[in-house]
Design an enzyme around this catalytic site. Sequence first.
Site, mmCIF file in Angstrom:
data_model
loop_
_atom_site.group_PDB
_atom_site.id
_atom_site.type_symbol
_atom_site.label_atom_id
_atom_site.label_comp_id
_atom_site.label_asym_id
_atom_site.label_seq_id
_atom_site.Cartn_x
_atom_site.Cartn_y
_atom_site.Cartn_z
ATOM 1 N N ASN A 9 0.854 -1.189 0.000
ATOM 2 C CA ASN A 9 0.000 0.000 0.000
ATOM 3 C C ASN A 9 0.892 1.242 0.000
ATOM 4 O O ASN A 9 1.480 1.594 1.021
ATOM 5 C CB ASN A 9 -0.901 -0.026 1.247
ATOM 6 N N ARG A 86 -2.568 -1.875 -3.583
ATOM 7 C CA ARG A 86 -3.663 -0.919 -3.544
ATOM 8 C C ARG A 86 -3.355 0.201 -4.540
ATOM 9 O O ARG A 86 -2.284 0.806 -4.503
ATOM 10 C CB ARG A 86 -3.757 -0.310 -2.156
ATOM 11 N N HIS A 175 -12.178 5.044 -1.114
ATOM 12 C CA HIS A 175 -12.363 4.157 0.051
ATOM 13 C C HIS A 175 -13.200 2.938 -0.328
ATOM 14 O O HIS A 175 -13.823 2.315 0.533
ATOM 15 C CB HIS A 175 -13.088 4.878 1.210
ATOM 16 N N ARG A 236 -9.061 18.190 4.907
ATOM 17 C CA ARG A 236 -9.793 18.570 3.690
ATOM 18 C C ARG A 236 -11.136 19.187 4.070
ATOM 19 O O ARG A 236 -11.793 18.731 5.002
ATOM 20 C CB ARG A 236 -10.040 17.356 2.793
ATOM 21 N N GLU A 380 -8.773 -3.227 5.096
ATOM 22 C CA GLU A 380 -8.555 -3.106 3.651
ATOM 23 C C GLU A 380 -7.479 -4.074 3.168
ATOM 24 O O GLU A 380 -7.572 -4.619 2.072
ATOM 25 C CB GLU A 380 -8.167 -1.662 3.323
#
Length: 395
Positions: A9, A86, A175, A236, A380
């Site tokens: 990842n 990923r 996601h 964000r 994940e």
Amino acid sequence: MTKSILVVNCGSSSLKLALFDENEKKIASASAERLNSNDASARIDSDERIVALPKGADHKQALQVLVSTLRERQMMPDTPTSVGHRVVHGGETFREAVLINNDVISAIKDCASLAPLHNPVALAGIEATLEQFPDTPQIAVFDTAYHQTLAPRAYLYALPESYYRDWSVRRYGFHGISHFFMANEAAKRLDRTPATTSIISAHLGNGCSITAIKDGLSVDTSMGLTPLEGLVMGTRSGDIDPSIFSYLCSRGMSLSEVHRALNHESGLLGISGQTNDMRTLCDLADHGHEPSALAIEIFCFRLAKYVGAMMASLNQLDALVFTGGIGENSSRVREKTLSHLGLLGFGIDADMNEHHGGYSDGRIDDTASRFPVLVIPTNEELVIAREATRLAANV
Ligand code: AMP
């Protein structure tokens, strides 16, 4: 020989490796941070020792060093059975995980304009593992792919249609690996099958997104062309009036300054003026720091509004699910969010919420709640490992 699956990842300045055995048990993990800077550092998770990296090490160098360290310490076989990567952006090309070949690599490169910080580093990770393990099947798993089932009414912006046709401007959503895991895990916990289960999945980490999942498929999601849209996040802004962009430029900020401000200086950090970390914010709020309390307030209110919005895509709701660092650990955020949703029939049990659902398979709703509410830790890496195993079996 026992099977092992390496999960890679690559973040914009970080690298995480995880190694699973054939029984889905994580047998080792390692990570590197602050890559491409003089402070680049790396560690094997099971011990405290720092692994030395060359100054300014990039993703490729970090991967080589970590793999050889894991091998030296006999935590990893010479060659894994498969490698899962990923990849943040698969555009409209990738609707599911794929076995990596030259065409796939070119297509991931083509999507890089949509994710300039992330796709190039994922490609660096892929190139590095292809060099290290040239005969091992490598699989790409995309953060966007799960959302490719959105209908045009959910993925198109109300913009001139040529922007979509000519420049691929649309909602992609992110996601997806985590939301997919929630769809399956929630169904399991509710003793249902994913294909007949509809949930709202709230992934609340440093990045945050919420997805409506109908009969196992993503039908609407809050992140858009990029991960900037939607919920309030660590740094964000999430949704803002798009005119703020040109207004700030008229006040003297450059395009790149506004972009930077919205992505890196806004959200919880911007409102509180202190931190993007929810744990620290809660401590500050408890000590009377009002901007921190307000940041939590705005975060939860926006999230509650989105729960309501996601219901427009569903004709049944089998559970609202919280996951991610905040979703899994912050009883305060869950309680505050649900306090706005009484009219829709959500109810929360204070004690079960305080224990993060640990009493009863994740359930935190009270007996009067119209809908189950669940806390489910995301995984994940496991999804990527499963996809790698599934696709490598056909090689
Ligand atoms: P993630 O990106 O999924 O690792 O999530 C990071 C976010 O989870 C940060 O804002 C952390 O402060 C938050 N977080 C982790 N543990 C807790 C906790 N116990 N209480 C509140 N927030 C937490």
